[in-house]
Design a protein around this motif. Structure first.
Motif, PDB file in Angstrom:
ATOM      1  N   GLY A   1     -11.622  13.962  -8.798  1.00 17.00           N
ATOM      2  CA  GLY A   1     -10.467  15.016  -8.633  1.00 17.00           C
ATOM      3  C   GLY A   1     -11.231  16.382  -8.110  1.00 17.00           C
ATOM      4  O   GLY A   1     -10.643  17.395  -8.097  1.00 17.00           O
ATOM      5  N   HIS A   2     -12.705  16.276  -8.056  1.00 20.05           N
ATOM      6  CA  HIS A   2     -13.286  17.520  -7.541  1.00 20.05           C
ATOM      7  C   HIS A   2     -12.927  17.883  -6.011  1.00 20.05           C
ATOM      8  O   HIS A   2     -12.450  16.876  -5.315  1.00 20.05           O
ATOM      9  N   GLY A   3     -13.118  19.106  -5.691  1.00 17.68           N
ATOM     10  CA  GLY A   3     -12.839  19.444  -4.437  1.00 17.68           C
ATOM     11  C   GLY A   3     -13.819  18.948  -3.289  1.00 17.68           C
ATOM     12  O   GLY A   3     -14.930  18.524  -3.533  1.00 17.68           O
ATOM     13  N   GLY A   4     -13.391  18.900  -1.945  1.00 20.50           N
ATOM     14  CA  GLY A   4     -14.173  18.398  -0.953  1.00 20.50           C
ATOM     15  C   GLY A   4     -15.573  19.191  -0.586  1.00 20.50           C
ATOM     16  O   GLY A   4     -16.302  18.575   0.128  1.00 20.50           O
ATOM     17  N   GLY A   5     -15.737  20.430  -1.243  1.00 16.90           N
ATOM     18  CA  GLY A   5     -16.658  21.431  -0.754  1.00 16.90           C
ATOM     19  C   GLY A   5     -17.990  20.858  -1.588  1.00 16.90           C
ATOM     20  O   GLY A   5     -17.869  20.093  -2.512  1.00 16.90           O
ATOM     21  N   PRO A   6     -19.296  21.490  -1.592  1.00 19.07           N
ATOM     22  CA  PRO A   6     -20.358  21.354  -2.201  1.00 19.07           C
ATOM     23  C   PRO A   6     -20.352  21.942  -3.615  1.00 19.07           C
ATOM     24  O   PRO A   6     -19.724  22.975  -3.852  1.00 19.07           O
TER      25      PRO A   6
END
Length: 403
Positions: free
Chosen positions: A361-366
């Motif tokens: 569920g984390h975002g797609g960014g670093p």
């Protein structure tokens, strides 16, 4: 790695507190809920508290087995505030407040100091006093400065003060500290060029502020490459240019804004002086008028040599010498600088890893600081809390002449 067993045992509970703080981020000087949670836990653990320094700051007072009678004291600082940005993570502990996010790990910093506090409440095998400083408003509000103005070091006299920040991109299990400047001063500028508007096809009839602005942007970089010593670090970034409303109209004015970063006041003085000369001179030779505003925000964060060396020694005893890195200075800024201007101390980094710790569920960014996909690595809590305990205990155990 030599972690304190009782801290490891209690780490899951502290991680739950961290996630609760992450889910309820508060901006600078608004950290009421976070401060309430900190105060509640410290009180629950039998640690006396003082509230209200810097508006929402909390200070926990932990006396050792001598009740603090020896007079020696050390301060440990964690920041509590979040950033005004939208989180892209969707895991269970993601921010519940639109436009607010713990994207810099201050929730983790608070949690690591709470982990140390929980241990201190049970084990006070030292003489002297440990002050647990939970600071508001690091992100632009100067909470450290405000706590000092409100009497932090007068009400809680301490021999030294230490701070810590998580550092993404460094393999978890590593730490870093160095003496000297480790974070830059933060300064901003706003320059308004007042020219004379006119038709874009007849530029000779006006005074074009856009052309003057472009000359300034280029000339500012000559300060970095031709005015200061090459070995002295400095950055000038023009990050905003505002001017004009139509493609065939020369505007009356144009505005430049940006940031300046340095490690020393001498370089900062040089840059500000030369920027003013260039801005005012460029306008004067083009028959324009200049408004020049330069604002100094946070000073450089400068670790004192003895305290940095001491912190390194403590780290090596926990993670091993091979995992204690030199702290590469960064041009980011940190208001712990104000505390280091008032007291000896050191500001260190604790590695946050590459982001593999993030739940589904984390975002797609670093997983980098100030990124909407960031999340603090809860695996750091036992290490960070152990470091705080060992640092304070060993600091207070030193002979007076050694400090």
């Amino acid at each position: 790695m030599k972690l304190i067993d009782s801290i490891v045992t209690q780490a899951a509970g502290i991680a739950a507190l961290r996630r609760d703080i992450h889910a309820h981020p508060e901006l600078c000087f608004e950290e009421v809920r976070t401060a309430d949670l900190v105060a509640q836990k410290l009180t629950e653990w039998g640690i006396p508290i003082h509230r209200g320094l810097g508006t929402t700051g909390v200070v926990g007072i932990v006396h050792g087995r001598d009740g603090g009678a020896c007079g020696r004291a050390v301060g440990l600082r964690a920041d509590m505030d979040a950033l005004p940005m939208q989180e892209s993570n969707t895991f269970d502990h993601a921010s519940r407040h639109t436009g607010k996010m713990h994207a810099c790990g201050h929730d983790g910093h608070t949690a690591m100091l709470l982990g140390a506090a929980q241990h201190f409440a049970r084990q006070r095998d030292f003489d002297g006093t440990v002050y647990l400083i939970f600071q508001p408003a690091e992100e632009g509000g100067g909470g450290a400065r405000e706590m000092i103005k409100d009497g932090l070091f007068e009400q809680f006299p301490m021999d030294a003060v230490f701070g810590m920040h998580n550092w993404p991109g460094m393999a978890a299990g590593n730490m870093a500290v160095s003496s000297g400047p480790v974070m830059a001063s933060s300064n901003d500028f706003k320059i308004t060029i007042h020219g004379k508007g006119g038709h874009g096809a007849m530029p000779h009839m006006g005074v074009d502020p856009v052309v003057i602005a472009c000359q300034m942007v280029t000339a500012f970089q000559n300060i970095i490459t031709r005015n200061k010593k090459p070995i002295d670090t400095g950055v000038i970034s023009v990050t905003m240019i505002h001017g004009g409303e139509a493609n065939n109209v020369i505007p009356n004015s144009c505005e430049l804004q940006g940031t300046v970063r340095t490690f020393t006041t001498e370089v900062l003085d040089l840059i500000e002086s030369r920027m003013r000369q260039i801005a005012e001179g460029s306008c004067a030779m083009n028959n324009a008028r200049c408004e020049f505003h330069f604002h100094r925000n946070y000073p450089a964060t400068v670790n004192t040599p003895a305290e940095a060396a001491f912190a390194r020694q403590v780290m090596a005893g926990i993670v091993g010498e091979e995992r204690v890195r030199e702290q590469e200075p960064t041009m980011g800024a940190e208001d712990f600088a104000y505390m280091l201007q008032a007291k000896p101390g050191a500001y260190c980094f604790i590695a946050n890893g590459e982001g593999d710790h993030r739940a589904i569920g984390h975002g797609g960014g670093p997983c980098t600081l100030h990124n909407p996909s960031y999340d603090f690595n809860d695996d750091l809590i036992p290490l960070g809390a152990t470091y705080w305990v060992q640092l304070a205990t060993q600091w207070l155990a030193q002979p007076t002449a050694a400090r």
